[in-house]
Design a protein around this motif. Structure first.
Motif, mmCIF file in Angstrom:
data_model
loop_
_atom_site.group_PDB
_atom_site.id
_atom_site.type_symbol
_atom_site.label_atom_id
_atom_site.label_comp_id
_atom_site.label_asym_id
_atom_site.label_seq_id
_atom_site.Cartn_x
_atom_site.Cartn_y
_atom_site.Cartn_z
ATOM 1 N N MET A 1 19.298 23.663 1.295
ATOM 2 C CA MET A 1 19.635 22.518 0.480
ATOM 3 C C MET A 1 20.354 23.007 -0.765
ATOM 4 S SD MET A 1 17.169 19.850 -1.483
ATOM 5 C CE MET A 1 16.714 21.058 -2.678
ATOM 6 N N THR A 2 21.525 22.496 -1.017
ATOM 7 C CA THR A 2 22.256 22.798 -2.238
ATOM 8 C C THR A 2 22.928 21.527 -2.709
ATOM 9 O OG1 THR A 2 24.229 23.411 -1.011
ATOM 10 C CG2 THR A 2 22.735 25.204 -1.597
ATOM 11 N N GLY A 3 23.342 21.504 -3.957
ATOM 12 C CA GLY A 3 24.101 20.375 -4.464
ATOM 13 C C GLY A 3 23.252 19.322 -5.124
ATOM 14 N N SER A 4 23.915 18.503 -5.919
ATOM 15 C CA SER A 4 23.209 17.503 -6.709
ATOM 16 C C SER A 4 22.672 16.350 -5.870
ATOM 17 C CB SER A 4 24.125 16.980 -7.812
ATOM 18 O OG SER A 4 25.281 16.392 -7.242
ATOM 19 N N ILE A 5 23.414 15.916 -4.862
ATOM 20 C CA ILE A 5 22.922 14.808 -4.037
ATOM 21 C C ILE A 5 21.705 15.250 -3.235
ATOM 22 C CG2 ILE A 5 23.454 13.273 -2.098
ATOM 23 C CD1 ILE A 5 26.285 13.053 -3.186
ATOM 24 N N ALA A 6 21.743 16.445 -2.675
ATOM 25 C CA ALA A 6 20.597 16.953 -1.922
ATOM 26 C C ALA A 6 19.365 17.046 -2.812
ATOM 27 C CB ALA A 6 20.931 18.316 -1.321
ATOM 28 N N GLN A 7 19.533 17.522 -4.024
ATOM 29 C CA GLN A 7 18.406 17.633 -4.950
ATOM 30 C C GLN A 7 17.863 16.251 -5.306
ATOM 31 O OE1 GLN A 7 19.254 19.869 -8.513
ATOM 32 N NE2 GLN A 7 17.207 19.574 -9.326
ATOM 33 N N GLU A 8 18.754 15.309 -5.540
ATOM 34 C CA GLU A 8 18.331 13.949 -5.855
ATOM 35 C C GLU A 8 17.573 13.332 -4.678
ATOM 36 O OE1 GLU A 8 20.216 9.656 -7.256
ATOM 37 O OE2 GLU A 8 21.529 11.406 -7.143
ATOM 38 N N MET A 9 18.060 13.550 -3.462
ATOM 39 C CA MET A 9 17.366 13.026 -2.287
ATOM 40 C C MET A 9 15.971 13.622 -2.181
ATOM 41 S SD MET A 9 20.179 12.440 0.747
ATOM 42 C CE MET A 9 20.707 14.139 0.893
ATOM 43 N N GLU A 10 15.858 14.922 -2.419
ATOM 44 C CA GLU A 10 14.535 15.560 -2.360
ATOM 45 C C GLU A 10 13.583 14.933 -3.365
ATOM 46 O OE1 GLU A 10 12.196 19.807 -2.736
ATOM 47 O OE2 GLU A 10 14.373 19.809 -2.962
ATOM 48 N N GLU A 11 14.031 14.765 -4.586
ATOM 49 C CA GLU A 11 13.179 14.189 -5.628
ATOM 50 C C GLU A 11 12.739 12.770 -5.268
ATOM 51 O OE1 GLU A 11 15.574 14.608 -9.143
ATOM 52 O OE2 GLU A 11 15.353 16.793 -9.156
ATOM 53 N N LEU A 12 13.661 11.958 -4.776
ATOM 54 C CA LEU A 12 13.335 10.581 -4.407
ATOM 55 C C LEU A 12 12.350 10.524 -3.243
ATOM 56 C CD1 LEU A 12 16.909 9.034 -4.697
ATOM 57 C CD2 LEU A 12 14.942 8.496 -6.160
ATOM 58 N N SER A 40 33.670 16.478 -1.009
ATOM 59 C CA SER A 40 32.636 16.849 -1.982
ATOM 60 C C SER A 40 31.726 17.955 -1.469
ATOM 61 C CB SER A 40 31.772 15.631 -2.330
ATOM 62 O OG SER A 40 30.954 15.267 -1.220
ATOM 63 N N GLY A 41 31.700 18.141 -0.155
ATOM 64 C CA GLY A 41 30.751 19.090 0.427
ATOM 65 C C GLY A 41 29.359 18.497 0.561
ATOM 66 N N GLU A 42 29.214 17.203 0.264
ATOM 67 C CA GLU A 42 27.928 16.521 0.378
ATOM 68 C C GLU A 42 28.124 15.145 1.011
ATOM 69 O OE1 GLU A 42 24.770 17.749 -2.745
ATOM 70 O OE2 GLU A 42 26.522 17.054 -3.865
ATOM 71 N N SER A 43 28.674 15.138 2.215
ATOM 72 C CA SER A 43 28.951 13.867 2.880
ATOM 73 C C SER A 43 28.073 13.610 4.100
ATOM 74 C CB SER A 43 30.420 13.809 3.308
ATOM 75 O OG SER A 43 30.715 14.884 4.193
ATOM 76 N N HIS A 44 27.499 14.657 4.692
ATOM 77 C CA HIS A 44 26.710 14.538 5.914
ATOM 78 C C HIS A 44 25.422 15.362 5.764
ATOM 79 C CE1 HIS A 44 30.761 13.522 7.225
ATOM 80 N NE2 HIS A 44 30.257 13.009 8.339
ATOM 81 N N PHE A 45 24.283 14.730 6.043
ATOM 82 C CA PHE A 45 22.992 15.408 5.914
ATOM 83 C C PHE A 45 22.079 15.068 7.078
ATOM 84 C CE2 PHE A 45 24.467 15.272 1.560
ATOM 85 C CZ PHE A 45 24.050 16.476 1.024
ATOM 86 N N HIS A 71 17.517 4.695 -2.008
ATOM 87 C CA HIS A 71 18.280 3.681 -2.753
ATOM 88 C C HIS A 71 19.722 3.578 -2.261
ATOM 89 C CE1 HIS A 71 14.797 3.400 -5.348
ATOM 90 N NE2 HIS A 71 14.869 4.688 -5.591
ATOM 91 N N ASN A 72 20.705 3.840 -3.110
ATOM 92 C CA ASN A 72 22.111 3.638 -2.762
ATOM 93 C C ASN A 72 22.778 4.879 -2.162
ATOM 94 O OD1 ASN A 72 22.312 5.266 -5.065
ATOM 95 N ND2 ASN A 72 24.165 4.245 -5.761
ATOM 96 N N ILE A 73 22.037 5.936 -1.941
ATOM 97 C CA ILE A 73 22.667 7.169 -1.456
ATOM 98 C C ILE A 73 23.242 7.000 -0.043
ATOM 99 C CG2 ILE A 73 22.272 9.582 -0.841
ATOM 100 C CD1 ILE A 73 20.383 9.748 -3.279
ATOM 101 N N ARG A 77 26.992 6.955 -1.185
ATOM 102 C CA ARG A 77 27.291 8.286 -1.712
ATOM 103 C C ARG A 77 27.276 9.360 -0.621
ATOM 104 N NH1 ARG A 77 23.087 8.823 -6.176
ATOM 105 N NH2 ARG A 77 24.104 10.820 -6.507
ATOM 106 N N VAL A 78 26.674 9.043 0.508
ATOM 107 C CA VAL A 78 26.628 9.947 1.658
ATOM 108 C C VAL A 78 27.144 9.165 2.859
ATOM 109 C CG1 VAL A 78 25.070 11.162 3.234
ATOM 110 C CG2 VAL A 78 24.744 11.372 0.780
ATOM 111 N N HIS A 79 28.082 9.753 3.590
ATOM 112 C CA HIS A 79 28.693 9.067 4.731
ATOM 113 C C HIS A 79 27.735 8.964 5.917
ATOM 114 C CE1 HIS A 79 31.667 7.774 7.622
ATOM 115 N NE2 HIS A 79 31.339 8.796 8.388
ATOM 116 N N ALA A 80 27.034 10.058 6.231
ATOM 117 C CA ALA A 80 26.173 10.077 7.416
ATOM 118 C C ALA A 80 24.854 10.767 7.103
ATOM 119 C CB ALA A 80 26.873 10.801 8.561
ATOM 120 N N LEU A 81 23.786 10.155 7.613
ATOM 121 C CA LEU A 81 22.447 10.669 7.375
ATOM 122 C C LEU A 81 21.651 10.580 8.666
ATOM 123 C CD1 LEU A 81 20.550 11.657 5.082
ATOM 124 C CD2 LEU A 81 19.881 9.280 4.776
#
Length: 94
Positions: A1-12, A40-45, A71-73, A77-81
């Protein structure tokens, strides 16, 4: 896990679902140049999560619980999850 979106997802997810296991896997490099790749390098998780909150809950409801916690991720903010959610003691297939 790297990046701000990944960290935010973990916290949530930790705050909402108190997981006993959580992996957030950034799959974005596998989709470079494809639809939804915003550069962004943070589009698919992929999220692999185990939580007691999923006991007795259907697969669809588990997906909804994860999406609600994020929430809105997803979608904005993320194309595919991809979500693999299980209760403790369930097999690890998803």
């Amino acid at each position: 896990m790297t990046g701000s979106i990944a960290q935010e997802m973990e916290e949530l997810l930790r705050a909402a679902l108190h997981p006993t296991h959580l992996d957030i896997i950034n799959d974005s490099t596998l989709h470079h140049g494809h639809s939804g790749d915003d550069g962004s390098g943070e589009s698919h998780f992929t999220i692999v999560i185990e939580s007691k909150a999923f006991d007795g809950v259907s697969r669809l409801q588990r997906q909804r619980m994860v999406n609600a916690a994020l929430h809105n991720i997803p979608g904005e903010r993320v194309h595919a999850l991809a979500i693999k959610a299980r209760a403790p003691g369930e097999h690890k297939g998803g």
